[in-house]
Scaffold this motif. Structure first.
Motif, PDB file in Angstrom:
ATOM      1  N   GLU A 159      31.138  78.323 -26.769  1.00 52.86           N
ATOM      2  CA  GLU A 159      31.374  77.166 -27.550  1.00 52.86           C
ATOM      3  C   GLU A 159      32.894  77.383 -28.091  1.00 52.86           C
ATOM      4  OE1 GLU A 159      28.134  76.140 -29.981  1.00 52.86           O
ATOM      5  OE2 GLU A 159      26.875  76.036 -28.543  1.00 52.86           O
ATOM      6  N   ARG A 160      33.038  78.506 -28.632  1.00 53.58           N
ATOM      7  CA  ARG A 160      34.061  79.288 -29.371  1.00 53.58           C
ATOM      8  C   ARG A 160      35.164  79.178 -28.099  1.00 53.58           C
ATOM      9  NH1 ARG A 160      30.484  82.047 -32.466  1.00 53.58           N
ATOM     10  NH2 ARG A 160      30.613  83.981 -31.188  1.00 53.58           N
ATOM     11  N   LYS A 161      34.928  79.860 -27.032  1.00 50.50           N
ATOM     12  CA  LYS A 161      36.004  80.188 -25.915  1.00 50.50           C
ATOM     13  C   LYS A 161      36.517  78.570 -25.613  1.00 50.50           C
ATOM     14  CE  LYS A 161      36.320  82.095 -21.292  1.00 50.50           C
ATOM     15  NZ  LYS A 161      35.719  82.746 -20.559  1.00 50.50           N
ATOM     16  N   ALA A 162      35.637  77.592 -25.309  1.00 60.15           N
ATOM     17  CA  ALA A 162      35.748  76.267 -25.123  1.00 60.15           C
ATOM     18  C   ALA A 162      36.674  75.647 -25.992  1.00 60.15           C
ATOM     19  CB  ALA A 162      34.553  75.313 -24.654  1.00 60.15           C
ATOM     20  N   GLU A 163      36.509  75.745 -27.150  1.00 58.59           N
ATOM     21  CA  GLU A 163      37.137  75.210 -28.215  1.00 58.59           C
ATOM     22  C   GLU A 163      38.763  75.681 -28.315  1.00 58.59           C
ATOM     23  OE1 GLU A 163      37.235  74.500 -33.217  1.00 58.59           O
ATOM     24  OE2 GLU A 163      35.570  75.479 -32.173  1.00 58.59           O
ATOM     25  N   LYS A 164      38.907  77.086 -28.245  1.00 60.02           N
ATOM     26  CA  LYS A 164      40.040  77.663 -28.083  1.00 60.02           C
ATOM     27  C   LYS A 164      40.770  77.340 -26.912  1.00 60.02           C
ATOM     28  CE  LYS A 164      42.021  82.516 -28.227  1.00 60.02           C
ATOM     29  NZ  LYS A 164      41.679  83.587 -28.293  1.00 60.02           N
ATOM     30  N   VAL A 179      32.817  71.698 -24.078  1.00 57.44           N
ATOM     31  CA  VAL A 179      31.878  72.725 -23.917  1.00 57.44           C
ATOM     32  C   VAL A 179      31.019  72.268 -22.817  1.00 57.44           C
ATOM     33  CG1 VAL A 179      30.046  72.063 -25.453  1.00 57.44           C
ATOM     34  CG2 VAL A 179      30.287  74.568 -24.737  1.00 57.44           C
ATOM     35  N   GLU A 180      30.607  71.163 -22.631  1.00 57.18           N
ATOM     36  CA  GLU A 180      29.773  70.550 -21.544  1.00 57.18           C
ATOM     37  C   GLU A 180      30.465  70.799 -20.098  1.00 57.18           C
ATOM     38  OE1 GLU A 180      26.715  70.280 -21.550  1.00 57.18           O
ATOM     39  OE2 GLU A 180      26.415  70.413 -23.599  1.00 57.18           O
ATOM     40  N   GLN A 181      31.794  70.571 -20.154  1.00 56.73           N
ATOM     41  CA  GLN A 181      32.552  70.631 -18.867  1.00 56.73           C
ATOM     42  C   GLN A 181      32.555  72.352 -18.569  1.00 56.73           C
ATOM     43  OE1 GLN A 181      36.381  68.832 -19.067  1.00 56.73           O
ATOM     44  NE2 GLN A 181      37.225  70.497 -17.846  1.00 56.73           N
ATOM     45  N   MET A 182      32.948  73.207 -19.666  1.00 59.84           N
ATOM     46  CA  MET A 182      32.801  74.788 -19.268  1.00 59.84           C
ATOM     47  C   MET A 182      31.578  74.999 -18.734  1.00 59.84           C
ATOM     48  SD  MET A 182      33.692  77.776 -21.657  1.00 59.84           S
ATOM     49  CE  MET A 182      32.085  77.614 -22.377  1.00 59.84           C
ATOM     50  N   TYR A 183      30.322  74.420 -19.236  1.00 61.67           N
ATOM     51  CA  TYR A 183      29.128  75.072 -18.930  1.00 61.67           C
ATOM     52  C   TYR A 183      28.847  74.357 -17.456  1.00 61.67           C
ATOM     53  CZ  TYR A 183      27.393  76.497 -23.431  1.00 61.67           C
ATOM     54  OH  TYR A 183      27.356  77.309 -24.646  1.00 61.67           O
ATOM     55  N   GLU A 184      29.278  73.253 -16.979  1.00 61.88           N
ATOM     56  CA  GLU A 184      29.222  72.741 -15.655  1.00 61.88           C
ATOM     57  C   GLU A 184      30.010  73.458 -14.833  1.00 61.88           C
ATOM     58  OE1 GLU A 184      29.808  68.536 -13.220  1.00 61.88           O
ATOM     59  OE2 GLU A 184      30.509  68.710 -15.346  1.00 61.88           O
ATOM     60  N   THR A 185      31.052  74.155 -15.054  1.00 56.88           N
ATOM     61  CA  THR A 185      31.799  75.012 -14.371  1.00 56.88           C
ATOM     62  C   THR A 185      31.062  76.328 -14.087  1.00 56.88           C
ATOM     63  OG1 THR A 185      33.756  73.906 -14.976  1.00 56.88           O
ATOM     64  CG2 THR A 185      34.153  76.013 -13.853  1.00 56.88           C
ATOM     65  N   MET A 186      30.852  76.636 -14.977  1.00 60.73           N
ATOM     66  CA  MET A 186      29.837  77.861 -15.005  1.00 60.73           C
ATOM     67  C   MET A 186      28.672  77.849 -14.353  1.00 60.73           C
ATOM     68  SD  MET A 186      30.272  79.020 -19.097  1.00 60.73           S
ATOM     69  CE  MET A 186      29.163  80.537 -19.116  1.00 60.73           C
ATOM     70  N   ARG A 227      22.779  75.631 -12.977  1.00 58.80           N
ATOM     71  CA  ARG A 227      23.062  75.343 -14.579  1.00 58.80           C
ATOM     72  C   ARG A 227      22.870  76.871 -15.501  1.00 58.80           C
ATOM     73  NH1 ARG A 227      18.418  75.791 -17.286  1.00 58.80           N
ATOM     74  NH2 ARG A 227      16.556  75.647 -15.953  1.00 58.80           N
ATOM     75  N   VAL A 228      23.723  76.749 -16.540  1.00 57.27           N
ATOM     76  CA  VAL A 228      23.649  77.656 -17.560  1.00 57.27           C
ATOM     77  C   VAL A 228      22.157  77.809 -18.234  1.00 57.27           C
ATOM     78  CG1 VAL A 228      24.625  78.621 -19.703  1.00 57.27           C
ATOM     79  CG2 VAL A 228      25.928  77.669 -17.831  1.00 57.27           C
ATOM     80  N   GLY A 229      21.703  78.887 -18.652  1.00 58.57           N
ATOM     81  CA  GLY A 229      20.393  78.848 -19.105  1.00 58.57           C
ATOM     82  C   GLY A 229      20.389  78.624 -20.647  1.00 58.57           C
TER      83      GLY A 229
END
Length: 257
Positions: free
Chosen positions: A195-200, A205-212, A220-222
């Motif tokens: 979440e901190r990485k996405a904010e930076k 954050v949901e977009q980042m999780y979708e990509t991961m 999906r991310v666990g």
């Protein structure tokens, strides 16, 4: 399924957020008395309040488990408050990685102190208490990089690999005392660091999780709660014939068993 954790006392390090918090809440839900430990008292108190609000029993103790004397004090306070220690979850530590040539001796030492020596010291303190009742559970939270290290993944992959070796050795040494020792190797799990990485990076954050999640066979991310379910099972009577094992909690990401 009754996991038979009522009246058990469980110590969870790194218990103020993420996986540690989820594990502590699950233990409390199953009737165990939980002790959560982390460096910051304020965040610990917030988690403790949530557990109590849900009807659970919890003690929050601020401690820096990278220090020998703090490990000793922590276990002493657990025993003073509850008189026993049945379950130890070694969960302290974040992912520290970098290019090999950039990792200084101080960074190596700090990672060993927090992830490996904390587990060594707390386990050494817990085992005599577990022996008294001929029952104990020790679960070391590691990651899949311990089995399948990537480039630029040190020092974390090295300290976590050492944790796997310790898990196997301890499981054999203390099996006659009915002390079961296992590890869980986590993959990509929703956590504050992401979440901190996405904010930076300025992205949702949901977009980042979708990509991961696109890199993971399950797509999906666990979730921390999914890790907690497995940890709680391993700590219960349901897992009474499982020791010396390492469970991958990675959605199928790792190429190794």
């Amino acid at each position: 399924m009754d996991l038979q954790l009522k009246n058990r006392v469980a110590l969870v390090t790194g218990g103020s957020q993420g996986i540690g918090k989820a594990v502590a809440m699950k233990f409390a839900e199953e009737g165990a008395t939980v002790v959560i430990a982390a460096r910051g008292q304020a965040l610990l108190d917030e988690v403790a309040a949530q557990i109590r609000a849900a009807g659970g029993k919890v003690t929050a103790i601020a401690a820096d488990v990278s220090k020998d004397e703090e490990c000793t004090r922590l276990v002493q306070e657990v025993l003073k408050a509850h008189g026993r220690l049945d379950i130890l979850i070694n969960n302290a530590g974040t992912s520290a990685t970098g290019e090999f040539e950039s990792v200084t001796d101080d960074k190596w030492q700090a990672d060993f102190d927090l992830k490996l020596f904390a587990a060594i010291r707390l386990t050494r303190l817990a085992i005599p208490e577990m022996k008294k009742n001929n029952w104990g559970r020790i679960i070391n939270v590691t990651n899949i990089g311990a089995k399948q290290p990537k480039e630029k993944s040190m020092p974390t992959t090295v300290t976590r690999a050492a944790g796997l070796a310790m898990t196997k050795a301890l499981s054999k040494e203390f099996a006659p005392n009915n002390i079961l020792v296992n590890s869980v190797c986590i993959g990509l799990i929703r956590a504050g660091q992401h979440e901190r990485k996405a904010e930076k990076a300025g992205i949702p954050v949901e977009q980042m999780y979708e990509t991961m999640g696109k890199t993971i066979p399950l797509g999906r991310v666990g979730r921390a709660e999914e890790v907690a379910n497995v940890v709680t099972f391993l700590a219960s009577e349901g897992g009474s014939y499982v020791t010396g094992s390492s469970v991958n909690l990675d959605g199928g990401l790792s190429a190794v068993m």
